[in-house]
Design an enzyme around this catalytic site. Sequence first.
Site, PDB file in Angstrom:
ATOM      1  N   CYS A 149       0.798  -1.227   0.000  1.00  0.00           N
ATOM      2  CA  CYS A 149       0.000   0.000   0.000  1.00  0.00           C
ATOM      3  C   CYS A 149       0.829   1.274   0.000  1.00  0.00           C
ATOM      4  O   CYS A 149       0.298   2.345  -0.280  1.00  0.00           O
ATOM      5  CB  CYS A 149      -0.954   0.007   1.191  1.00  0.00           C
ATOM      6  SG  CYS A 149      -2.053  -1.418   1.253  1.00  0.00           S
ATOM      7  N   HIS A 172      -8.967   2.772  -2.856  1.00  0.00           N
ATOM      8  CA  HIS A 172      -7.572   2.477  -2.522  1.00  0.00           C
ATOM      9  C   HIS A 172      -6.936   1.596  -3.596  1.00  0.00           C
ATOM     10  O   HIS A 172      -6.839   0.381  -3.442  1.00  0.00           O
ATOM     11  CB  HIS A 172      -7.537   1.785  -1.154  1.00  0.00           C
ATOM     12  CG  HIS A 172      -6.180   1.333  -0.701  1.00  0.00           C
ATOM     13  ND1 HIS A 172      -5.009   1.939  -1.120  1.00  0.00           N
ATOM     14  CD2 HIS A 172      -5.810   0.336   0.138  1.00  0.00           C
ATOM     15  CE1 HIS A 172      -3.989   1.316  -0.543  1.00  0.00           C
ATOM     16  NE2 HIS A 172      -4.439   0.338   0.213  1.00  0.00           N
ATOM     17  N   GLY A 215       0.435  -4.201   4.247  1.00  0.00           N
ATOM     18  CA  GLY A 215      -0.192  -5.467   4.588  1.00  0.00           C
ATOM     19  C   GLY A 215       0.701  -6.511   5.215  1.00  0.00           C
ATOM     20  O   GLY A 215       0.223  -7.382   5.933  1.00  0.00           O
TER      21      GLY A 215
END
Length: 421
Positions: free
Chosen positions: A119, A376, A408
């Site tokens: 991310c 996202h 993550g």
Amino acid sequence: MSSPQQRLSSIANQVSGAGGAGARQHLLSKNPDDVVITLAVRTPLTKARKGGLKDTTIDNLLVSLLTTVRERSNLDPNLVEDVCVGNVLAPGSAYVARSAVLAAGFPVTAAASIANRFCSSGLLAIQSIANQIIAGSIDVGIAVGAESMSTTPDGGAPAMSQEIVNHPIASQNQQPMGQTSENVAAEFNLTREALDRFAAKSYQKAEQAQKAGWSSDEIAPVRTQVKDPKTGEVKDVVVDRDDGIRYGTTAEGLGKIRPAFPQWKPSITTGGNASQITDGAAGLILMKRSRAEQLGQPIVGKFCGATVAGLEPRIMGIGPSIAIPKIMTKFGLSKEEIDIFEINEAFASMGTYCVQKLGLDETKVNPRGGAIALGHPLGCTGARQVVTALSELRRQNKRVAITSMCVGTGMGMAGVFVSEH
């Protein structure tokens, strides 16, 4: 040109921070060796498998964005030495990145690479280009974050060796992201009501921003094609707005949505208080201040630095609560000296916890809404947050922003940026 001593001092300050009193003032000062941003732009963010970019592959998404970057910058493309693309899901991403750079009109002298820290890949791409500039490896580079979650969906963790499966910490990386959200809620005693309140505010902020046109300077329209899933008809379209924002969202309305993960307790994460699966891309041009002034390029912001911190993967969502204090310490900053915090809303559980843990003023957090309302796109978000933060700082006539996201596999990343307007 700055002296060698000035350059060394600039590098030391960007790596370790000014520290002590006057840290904010140091960030606001201008030095020839500052790494500055001369253009920051993004595509609209659209719903995966449903929105306007659902049939736009990652290569076409990159070509569109990079073409916009080249055209809007009025920068000689021959000056661009490297393009780093943050991406998580695309197979053969290194092939795609280099090919897209060339197809977007950059010369063969422009190199390309991929950055993948899940991310935070977009922020990692910015840090990679900035570090090359600081080290003198390149003069001008482009950082991109991009993801097509429609055409390259997230399959989760792959099968791993017994050494990993049997390891008490490493094995946590097999846990689905929804499970990690529930882990955070359970460990820190978060309630469904708190999560829904946080999510509703994200939607409400995003609705206000879209209606007021605050994001118009962020967004570059994308000319693409969309296929009707029922008739098979293909249409040429121009996608020019975020389409995941649900007008009129309230905490009460979100409270009626059933849990998304009833198999994991406390089962309070829902499709309404978690980030949306989304397509999109964002890009920034970086160079030293002295180079930008020499080229007559507008300076929209300054990259001051970034850092990363690790934690247990099972509660990966709280990463910003660790990375943000770490980077503030490096720069000698207090939370009161930060005008905007762009924190990735992977789940309302992590957003709620991080805001509470850090004691942040909620009006400073994601003032245009976050990933719950906007979406996202994994590799894009780290760069998109910077584009959004710089635009919002200009609107508010404020200066300093921190962007941060959880990763993550159990990490948090954070960066400090200053607007110039």
